[in-house]
Scaffold this motif. Structure first.
Motif, PDB file in Angstrom:
ATOM      1  N   VAL A 157       0.850  -1.190   0.000  1.00 14.07           N
ATOM      2  CA  VAL A 157       0.000   0.000   0.000  1.00 14.07           C
ATOM      3  C   VAL A 157       0.883   1.236   0.000  1.00 14.07           C
ATOM      4  CG1 VAL A 157      -1.698   1.309   1.362  1.00 14.07           C
ATOM      5  CG2 VAL A 157      -1.839  -1.189   1.270  1.00 14.07           C
ATOM      6  N   ARG A 158       0.542   2.214  -0.837  1.00 11.07           N
ATOM      7  CA  ARG A 158       1.293   3.477  -0.809  1.00 11.07           C
ATOM      8  C   ARG A 158       1.002   4.171   0.512  1.00 11.07           C
ATOM      9  NH1 ARG A 158      -0.567   7.067  -4.673  1.00 11.07           N
ATOM     10  NH2 ARG A 158       1.317   8.237  -4.219  1.00 11.07           N
ATOM     11  N   GLU A 160       0.726   7.115   1.280  1.00  7.34           N
ATOM     12  CA  GLU A 160      -0.256   8.189   1.131  1.00  7.34           C
ATOM     13  C   GLU A 160      -1.684   7.670   1.313  1.00  7.34           C
ATOM     14  OE1 GLU A 160       0.250  10.309  -2.525  1.00  7.34           O
ATOM     15  OE2 GLU A 160      -1.322  11.738  -2.009  1.00  7.34           O
ATOM     16  N   GLU A 161      -1.893   6.404   0.986  1.00  7.68           N
ATOM     17  CA  GLU A 161      -3.234   5.826   1.128  1.00  7.68           C
ATOM     18  C   GLU A 161      -3.384   5.017   2.426  1.00  7.68           C
ATOM     19  OE1 GLU A 161      -3.128   3.849  -2.598  1.00  7.68           O
ATOM     20  OE2 GLU A 161      -3.176   5.825  -3.567  1.00  7.68           O
ATOM     21  N   THR A 164      -5.936   6.869   7.445  1.00 10.20           N
ATOM     22  CA  THR A 164      -7.303   7.297   7.141  1.00 10.20           C
ATOM     23  C   THR A 164      -7.835   8.304   8.166  1.00 10.20           C
ATOM     24  OG1 THR A 164      -8.146   5.351   8.297  1.00 10.20           O
ATOM     25  CG2 THR A 164      -7.909   5.172   5.917  1.00 10.20           C
TER      26      THR A 164
END
Lengths: 299, 150
Positions: A157-158, A160-161, A164
């Motif tokens: 997973v990047r 940045e993502e 949350t």
């Protein structure tokens, strides 16, 4: 935590839990899959045990992953710096590879006290998902990725993502962060943290990665900490400064957009207003620091 | 859980609950009261001990985590009668007032000393920022560290 709650809590003891000490990654992932949301992974413990003492967290099961071999490493491989889940801040501090990532090295030098750096892991800092996580802004500007493992397999997973919200990530209940991958880049970078003392959480922080052509900003990446519900990649600011010259008076004006991109709160460390104003200045300073590190001299 | 570890140079065993903290085991089961409880949340460094030679906070370490490892407290230093260079320097510089934070400073100083290199004043100040002293204002502590490590 609120000071008022500290007075009513006994930090000398830890609530009870059922304890597991897996000896392999497979065993840990099986346990995590079976125990689900009531389980917490223990690595450095500098966030988790404090939260358990203050009552913010009350996990029924603790899975101590420190006895799992092969999770503590720093390697440069196939264009990436690869950081294992059990790698501590002090490991990074003492590793020559970290110098390849000056913004990360800035963060490492400023994070906590020596004892915290010896104990705490980078992976734990990310999983704890504090908006003030010192490792996040530098890793965001390097386009880092995290490797998440479960009994079902592995996904990348990047970063940045990944975040949350405060304390929240895209990690599923049965997943564990096993590696941070940071792509090697040729540009320059810097991280600046504003805090009451360096031991304290950041009031605000900014990381910049940039490539320059003369004094013109070409490729640029900007990330901020402590000024939004999660560590923030400031893409509008990136667009705004691309193509501008360092030392150009319009550079600071262009960074006005940072104030719109952030969404800070007022808390015990600072006010939302101040965080908004200072964000712009921190980005500017980090950009100039990157430029100077690239060998640039301001006109 | 039965754990065994090396404590100040000798092999020891203890029965501990998983939620028992290292500091409490050291103080209550082994009587090592140099290890001080300060904040309990990783801010003050008064509970610092060496685990496998590195300074850790015993108030944020599970006792089960030192199973098979080596733990050193102030009681394990200076066993041949003489004080360590850091202990001597702290004394000579008058770097102690109430003394509550002192064991933590001694352990950090010992770790730095064993690395066998020199430190600038700036480095020293940065490396002791995880140890709080509310009496001295740090001036004499920094002087002592410079004497032993500079």
């Amino acid at each position: 935590m609120k000071p008022s709650t500290l007075n009513t809590i006994n930090t000398h003891i830890l609530p009870r839990f059922e304890y597991f000490e897996p000896r392999s990654l497979g065993e840990a992932l099986e346990l995590l899959d079976k125990l689900g949301s009531e389980a917490r992974i223990l690595a450095g413990g500098t966030d988790l045990l404090v939260k358990m003492k203050t009552g913010a967290l009350r996990p029924r099961y603790l899975i101590n992953i420190k006895r799992i071999p092969g999770l503590r490493y720093i390697r440069v491989e196939e264009g990436y710096l690869r950081i294992g889940a059990l790698t501590t801040w002090n490991d990074l501090e003492e590793s020559p590879e970290t110098a390849l990532f000056p913004a990360l090295l800035d963060a490492v030098k400023q994070m906590g006290g020596l004892q915290i750096r010896v104990m705490a892991t980078i992976a734990g800092n990310l999983c704890n998902a504090s908006p003030a996580a010192d490792s996040a802004p530098p890793l965001l500007v390097y386009d880092a990725e995290v490797v998440l493992a479960s009994v079902k397999g592995v996904r990348v997973v990047r970063l940045e993502e990944f975040f949350t919200g405060p304390g929240r990530t895209v990690m599923r209940e049965n997943e564990m962060l096993i590696e941070v991958k940071v792509p090697l880049r040729k540009g320059s970078s810097a991280f600046i943290k504003l805090a009451r003392t360096s031991m304290d959480l950041a009031i605000a922080s900014a990381a910049v990665y940039a490539e320059f052509e003369g004094d013109v900003v070409r490729d640029v990446k900007i990330a901020l900490g402590s000024v939004a519900p999660r560590p923030l990649r400031a893409r509008r600011a990136e667009t705004a400064v691309r193509g501008l010259r360092i030392g150009d008076p319009s550079l600071m004006d262009a960074l006005e957009v940072v104030k719109e991109e952030v969404s800070p709160i007022t808390d015990v460390r600072s006010t939302a207003w101040y965080r908004r104003e200072v964000s712009k200045v921190l980005v500017y300073d980090a950009l100039v620091k990157s430029f100077e590190r690239a060998g640039g001299v301001r006109a | 859980m039965r754990i065994s570890f090396k404590l100040n140079g000798r092999l020891v065993e203890a029965d501990v609950e998983p939620n028992e903290l290292l500091i409490n085991v050291l103080r209550e089961k082994f009587g090592l009261t140099s290890v001080k409880y300060g904040c309990g949340i990783g801010e003050c460094g008064a509970c610092t001990v060496l685990v496998d030679g590195k300074p850790v906070l015993s108030c944020l370490t599970l006792a089960v985590d030192v199973n098979g490892r080596e733990v050193t407290t102030v009681e394990g230093l200076a066993r041949e009668g003489g004080l360590t260079p850091i202990q001597r320097a702290l004394m000579e510089e008058g770097a102690i007032q109430c003394g509550y934070c002192t064991p933590g400073f001694v352990m950090v100083g010992e770790y730095l000393y064993r690395k066998g290199r020199k430190y600038s004043e700036e480095e020293i100040r940065s490396l002791i920022r995880g140890n709080l002293c509310r009496c001295t204002g740090y001036v004499n502590i920094v002087k002592a560290f410079k004497k032993a490590l500079g």
